[in-house]
Design an enzyme around this catalytic site. Structure first.
Site, short mmCIF file in Angstrom:
data_model
loop_
_atom_site.label_atom_id
_atom_site.label_comp_id
_atom_site.label_asym_id
_atom_site.label_seq_id
_atom_site.Cartn_x
_atom_site.Cartn_y
_atom_site.Cartn_z
N ARG A 39 21.88 44.25 29.74
CA ARG A 39 21.86 45.69 29.44
C ARG A 39 21.66 45.85 27.93
O ARG A 39 21.90 44.88 27.18
CB ARG A 39 23.19 46.33 29.85
CG ARG A 39 23.40 46.34 31.34
CD ARG A 39 24.80 46.85 31.68
NE ARG A 39 25.09 46.68 33.10
CZ ARG A 39 26.30 46.47 33.59
NH1 ARG A 39 27.35 46.39 32.78
NH2 ARG A 39 26.47 46.33 34.88
N ARG A 80 25.47 49.36 44.39
CA ARG A 80 26.82 49.05 43.92
C ARG A 80 27.87 49.87 44.66
O ARG A 80 28.96 49.37 44.96
CB ARG A 80 26.91 49.26 42.40
CG ARG A 80 26.31 48.10 41.64
CD ARG A 80 25.91 48.42 40.22
NE ARG A 80 25.15 47.28 39.68
CZ ARG A 80 25.66 46.33 38.91
NH1 ARG A 80 26.91 46.40 38.51
NH2 ARG A 80 24.91 45.33 38.50
N ARG A 121 28.29 55.93 32.99
CA ARG A 121 28.04 54.75 32.15
C ARG A 121 26.54 54.64 31.81
O ARG A 121 26.18 54.20 30.72
CB ARG A 121 28.51 53.46 32.88
CG ARG A 121 28.47 52.23 31.99
CD ARG A 121 29.14 51.03 32.63
NE ARG A 121 28.36 50.48 33.75
CZ ARG A 121 28.74 49.44 34.50
NH1 ARG A 121 29.90 48.86 34.26
NH2 ARG A 121 27.99 49.00 35.47
N1 LIG Z 1 31.57 35.35 41.39
C1 LIG Z 1 31.29 35.81 40.17
N2 LIG Z 1 31.17 37.10 39.95
C2 LIG Z 1 30.91 37.52 38.69
C3 LIG Z 1 30.78 36.62 37.60
N3 LIG Z 1 30.55 37.34 36.48
C4 LIG Z 1 30.53 38.63 36.84
N4 LIG Z 1 30.76 38.75 38.18
C5 LIG Z 1 30.88 39.96 38.98
O1 LIG Z 1 29.59 40.48 39.23
C6 LIG Z 1 29.69 41.87 39.44
C7 LIG Z 1 28.61 42.58 38.65
O2 LIG Z 1 28.84 42.42 37.27
P1 LIG Z 1 27.93 43.19 36.22
O3 LIG Z 1 26.50 42.95 36.55
O4 LIG Z 1 28.38 42.83 34.87
O5 LIG Z 1 28.20 44.71 36.55
P2 LIG Z 1 29.50 45.63 36.42
O6 LIG Z 1 30.60 45.05 37.23
O7 LIG Z 1 29.02 46.91 36.93
O8 LIG Z 1 29.85 45.70 34.96
C8 LIG Z 1 31.10 42.26 39.05
O9 LIG Z 1 31.86 42.41 40.25
C9 LIG Z 1 31.61 41.08 38.27
O10 LIG Z 1 33.01 40.93 38.41
C10 LIG Z 1 30.93 35.24 37.88
O11 LIG Z 1 30.86 34.37 37.02
N5 LIG Z 1 31.19 34.89 39.16
N1 LIG Z 2 40.57 54.85 33.69
C1 LIG Z 2 39.36 55.31 33.39
N2 LIG Z 2 39.12 56.64 33.40
C2 LIG Z 2 37.88 57.12 33.12
N3 LIG Z 2 36.81 56.35 32.81
C3 LIG Z 2 37.00 55.01 32.78
C4 LIG Z 2 38.26 54.43 33.06
N4 LIG Z 2 38.14 53.09 32.96
C5 LIG Z 2 36.84 52.86 32.61
N5 LIG Z 2 36.17 54.01 32.50
C6 LIG Z 2 34.73 54.17 32.19
O1 LIG Z 2 34.03 53.82 33.40
C7 LIG Z 2 32.81 53.16 33.10
C8 LIG Z 2 32.80 51.81 33.83
O2 LIG Z 2 33.75 50.97 33.22
P1 LIG Z 2 33.47 49.42 33.05
O3 LIG Z 2 34.60 48.87 32.27
O4 LIG Z 2 32.10 49.20 32.55
O5 LIG Z 2 33.56 48.95 34.58
P2 LIG Z 2 33.31 47.54 35.26
O6 LIG Z 2 33.38 46.50 34.19
O7 LIG Z 2 34.40 47.41 36.26
O8 LIG Z 2 31.98 47.62 35.91
C9 LIG Z 2 32.73 53.03 31.59
O9 LIG Z 2 31.88 54.03 31.09
C10 LIG Z 2 34.17 53.24 31.13
O10 LIG Z 2 34.22 53.84 29.86
#
Ligand SMILES: Nc1nc2c(ncn2[C@@H]2O[C@H](COP(=O)(O)OP(=O)(O)O)[C@@H](O)[C@H]2O)c(=O)[nH]1
Ligand SMILES: Nc1ncnc2c1ncn2[C@@H]1O[C@H](COP(=O)(O)OP(=O)(O)O)[C@@H](O)[C@H]1O
Length: 398
Positions: free
Chosen positions: A173, A277, A266
């Site tokens: 990203r 998702r 986000r």
């Molecule tokens: N099994 C596994 N899942 C992962 C790993 N790294 C990230 N993920 C999971 O992949 C999913 C997607 O992550 P990401 O693409 O960063 O998107 P986000 O969760 O929306 O921020 C999330 O559920 C993460 O917890 C990994 O090393 N192993």
């Molecule tokens: N408790 C909360 N209340 C409102 N917004 C939140 C909260 N926790 C996270 N966010 C917002 O939600 C979005 C997704 O959070 P993020 O940490 O990227 O989620 P994930 O890593 O689980 O995918 C971000 O824009 C973040 O700022």
């Protein structure tokens, strides 16, 4: 039948089962577990890695095993002590954090790998003195706030936590940096590395491959920090079944509507990715709540309150910053003898010229945790020294 190493079969049959051999600049140690004698060694130039060959006494054959985990680099000499399902290796003349290793020969991990590969398997793991806190596995649907909560934790406790940087085949990203947020890689490369056993766990998530490399977790452990893994439910299940003992936390959204709002606000995904998702989120939440993988469910409603709850789960609610106590380093003498009494390994310095050095080191292996293909923690030691003034100093470290 495999090629015989420099150590002769006769040597083994004469009873040299546990000990040290030096031949042609090649240092070898041997240890016998069950019907097998393990010959462990490498050149003493400090560059090559330590190799393993097995003499199967039942079959009368040499076997070259498949080796899992990171191999230790060669050193000035080795001592080997057979424990129940693994062999303790002491590396002479190595750095303090590289002296103690374990070669697993019959642990659960090794047996699993043997079944999977259909070959003889051994697995290396480096010994870590003391009891670093358990790693923390955080899972939850996309957009729930895992990354936000982890970032808060890392910001408040930078010297305590280290993030396990996963590999992924998804595109970065805008703000994401290679090697910091993820190791961005290609599918064919990652699949090859998975085959080679470099990953602790991996899973296909939202159409991309994600995985935690053994190295990612080792790097955090070596920095003396508590490892945080942000992985999906499938990954959490694999880690639960592995040798990595961790605390498992599942982060839940207050509602599906709020989850959708967070994902959209986000603004990092396309409409198609957001819908994918959200579809996956329902199943993840279902599994997270019902699968018995997780020790805690954390509802992330109000961010500040959720963060306080997370700190409480990790025992950090009334945390007062203290200076970190040292890991304790063993001064392993180059010339030593090794013996084993119950769960204690006694390392005795041979002919110590230095008056104030520790003559005896007692390694306690009764409460080892973790193991291959990562680190074996929970080693404790006592160094006992005799001084010219007749006093005996006992230094207990863990
Ligand atoms: N099994 C596994 N899942 C992962 C790993 N790294 C990230 N993920 C999971 O992949 C999913 C997607 O992550 P990401 O693409 O960063 O998107 P986000 O969760 O929306 O921020 C999330 O559920 C993460 O917890 C990994 O090393 N192993
Ligand atoms: N408790 C909360 N209340 C409102 N917004 C939140 C909260 N926790 C996270 N966010 C917002 O939600 C979005 C997704 O959070 P993020 O940490 O990227 O989620 P994930 O890593 O689980 O995918 C971000 O824009 C973040 O700022």
């Amino acid at each position: 039948m495999g090629e015989a190493p420099a150590l002769l079969v006769d040597d083994l049959q004469d009873g040299a089962h546990n000990g040290l051999e030096l031949k042609n600049g090649i240092c070898k140690a041997t240890a016998t577990v069950g019907d097998k004698t393990y010959v462990i060694g490498g050149a003493d130039d400090g560059t090559l890695s330590i190799e393993v060959q097995i003499f199967d006494r039942n079959l009368g054959e040499w076997v070259r095993p498949t080796v899992r985990g990171t191999k230790p680099v060669s050193c000035k000499g080795l001592s080997a002590v057979a424990l129940e399902d693994k062999i303790l290796i002491l590396k002479k003349g190595s750095k303090p954090d590289d002296q103690i290793w374990f070669l697993e020969v019959d642990t659960q991990y090794v047996r699993q790998q043997q079944e999977y590969l259909g070959t003889e398997v051994v697995a290396w793991s480096k010994g870590v003195v003391g009891n670093a806190e358990k790693p923390v596995v955080i899972s939850g649907p996309s957009g729930v706030g895992k990354g936000t909560l982890i970032a808060m934790l890392m910001k408040e406790f930078p010297s305590m936590f280290g993030f396990s940087v996963s590999h992924t085949t998804r595109a970065p990203r805008g703000m994401e940096k290679d090697g910091v947020h993820y190791h961005f890689t290609e599918k064919s490369i990652m699949e090859k590395e998975i085959e080679e056993g470099k990953f602790l766990e991996f899973a296909s998530v939202h159409g991309n491959l994600y995985g935690t490399s053994v190295e990612a977790v080792e790097l955090v452990a070596d920095a003396g920090k508590r490892c945080i893994l942000d992985i999906d439910v499938q990954g959490a299940r694999s880690v639960r079944a592995s040798s990595l003992e961790a605390i498992f936390i599942f982060v839940c959204p207050p509602s599906m509507e709020e989850l959708e709002k967070r994902l959209r606000d986000r603004g990092t995904e396309t409409e198609e990715q957001i819908l994918k998702r959200l579809r996956n989120a329902e199943a993840e939440i279902e599994q997270g709540k019902s699968s018995h993988i997780f020790d805690f469910i954390l509802y992330n409603d109000k961010l500040v309150e959720s963060y306080e709850k997370l700190k409480k789960l990790l025992g950090l609610d009334d945390f007062v910053t203290t200076t970190k106590s040292g890991h304790g380093e063993i001064d392993l003498p180059i010339d030593h003898s090794v013996s084993k009494i119950d769960n204690k390994i006694i390392i005795n310095r041979i002919s110590s010229g230095e008056k104030e050095s520790k003559n005896l080191i007692i390694l306690d292996v009764s409460s080892l945790k973790g193991g291959a293909p990562g680190r074996t923690r929970g080693l404790n030691f006592q160094a006992i020294g005799s001084f010219s003034n007749g006093l005996t100093e006992i230094e207990g470290l863990s």
